[in-house]
Design an enzyme around this catalytic site. Structure first.
Site, PDB file in Angstrom:
ATOM      1  CG  HIS A   1     -30.182  18.654  17.593  1.00  0.00           C
ATOM      2  ND1 HIS A   1     -29.448  18.138  16.390  1.00  0.00           N
ATOM      3  CD2 HIS A   1     -31.271  19.060  16.931  1.00  0.00           C
ATOM      4  CE1 HIS A   1     -29.945  18.289  15.353  1.00  0.00           C
ATOM      5  NE2 HIS A   1     -31.227  18.690  15.602  1.00  0.00           N
ATOM      6  CD  GLU A   2     -34.479  20.640  19.044  1.00  0.00           C
ATOM      7  OE1 GLU A   2     -34.758  21.583  18.417  1.00  0.00           O
ATOM      8  OE2 GLU A   2     -34.468  19.560  18.720  1.00  0.00           O
TER       9      GLU A   2
ATOM     10  CG  HIS B   1     -32.095  23.728  15.340  1.00  0.00           C
ATOM     11  ND1 HIS B   1     -31.346  23.574  13.976  1.00  0.00           N
ATOM     12  CD2 HIS B   1     -32.456  22.359  15.598  1.00  0.00           C
ATOM     13  CE1 HIS B   1     -31.596  22.267  13.626  1.00  0.00           C
ATOM     14  NE2 HIS B   1     -32.339  21.300  14.450  1.00  0.00           N
TER      15      HIS B   1
END
Length: 234
Positions: free
Chosen positions: A104-105, A108
């Site tokens: 998920h990071e 980004h």
């Protein structure tokens, strides 16, 4: 008399209570969901840090570092230092939960690298939102309590609205990062389809905390508007 009215017989406090309840429930849900799937080890055997590095490599991103940071679920991507920071429960863990959060990071990171518009908008809003959220509320409340002009109160409400807008813009950014994460985990063969389903539950629970935060901010804004409107009617 006014002091007692606002602080002891104010029904709009129910909006604050509702916002707090939503945040508490969302926080408890994400904690419980993460703990559950933190016990499920991924078949690939890679750690959160290794998965993050692999995803960055697959996307041709070599100028972003992956570092360990203390705390529990304090994971984040810092675009200023180009660093993905993974928490104690993610960095060295091989669970499907940890791999989902790490991916998920990196979602980004990919957003930042591709110029994803909502992320750029959220980044631009950060300084205004930080000031508006902190100062706007108190400007509005001081104006209401001390009977300052309606213009003074409205300045506070407008400033606070910037924080609400920031929360709303955050939603598509977070949901998109999770979508990218799950897609990359499966496409790159880092997790099997059943494991991706487990990671999706973790990321969905995490996303609900942002939904709760947005709703809480909106309820707080509604309260300020109601208090302002009620004062005008008196």
């Amino acid at each position: 008399m006014g002091y007692g009215y606002y602080y002891y017989f104010d029904p709009t406090y129910l909006l604050i209570i509702l916002g707090v309840l939503l945040s508490v429930i969302a926080s408890a849900h994400v904690t419980g969901t993460y703990r559950k799937y933190a016990q499920v080890r991924s078949r690939c055997g890679m750690t959160g840090a290794q998965v993050a590095q692999e995803i960055l490599r697959r996307n041709g991103i070599y100028d972003v570092m992956v570092q360990h940071v203390g705390g529990d679920l304090t994971d984040h991507f810092d675009p200023r230092s180009k660093t993905v920071r993974l928490s104690d429960t993610v960095y060295g863990s091989t669970s499907v939960a940890a791999l989902g959060v790490a991916a998920h990071e990196c979602g980004h990171v990919v957003q930042n690298a591709t110029g994803y518009v909502p992320l750029r908008l959220r980044t631009a809003l950060v300084p205004v939102a930080n000031f508006g959220t902190n100062a706007g509320f108190w400007i509005a409340m001081i104006g209401l309590i001390l009977g300052f002009s309606q213009t003074f109160v409205m300045v506070g409400i407008v400033l606070f609205s910037a924080g609400v807008i920031f929360q709303l813009v955050t939603l598509p950014v977070e949901f998109n990062a999770s979508h990218r994460a799950l897609k990359m985990l499966e496409e790159y063969g880092l997790l099997g389809r059943d494991e991706v389903a487990d990671s999706r539950k973790v990321l969905t629970a995490a996303a609900l905390t942002y939904v709760a935060a947005a709703l809480s901010s909106m309820l707080q804004l509604l309260r300020l508007i109601l208090l302002s409107s009620r004062r005008n009617d008196r």
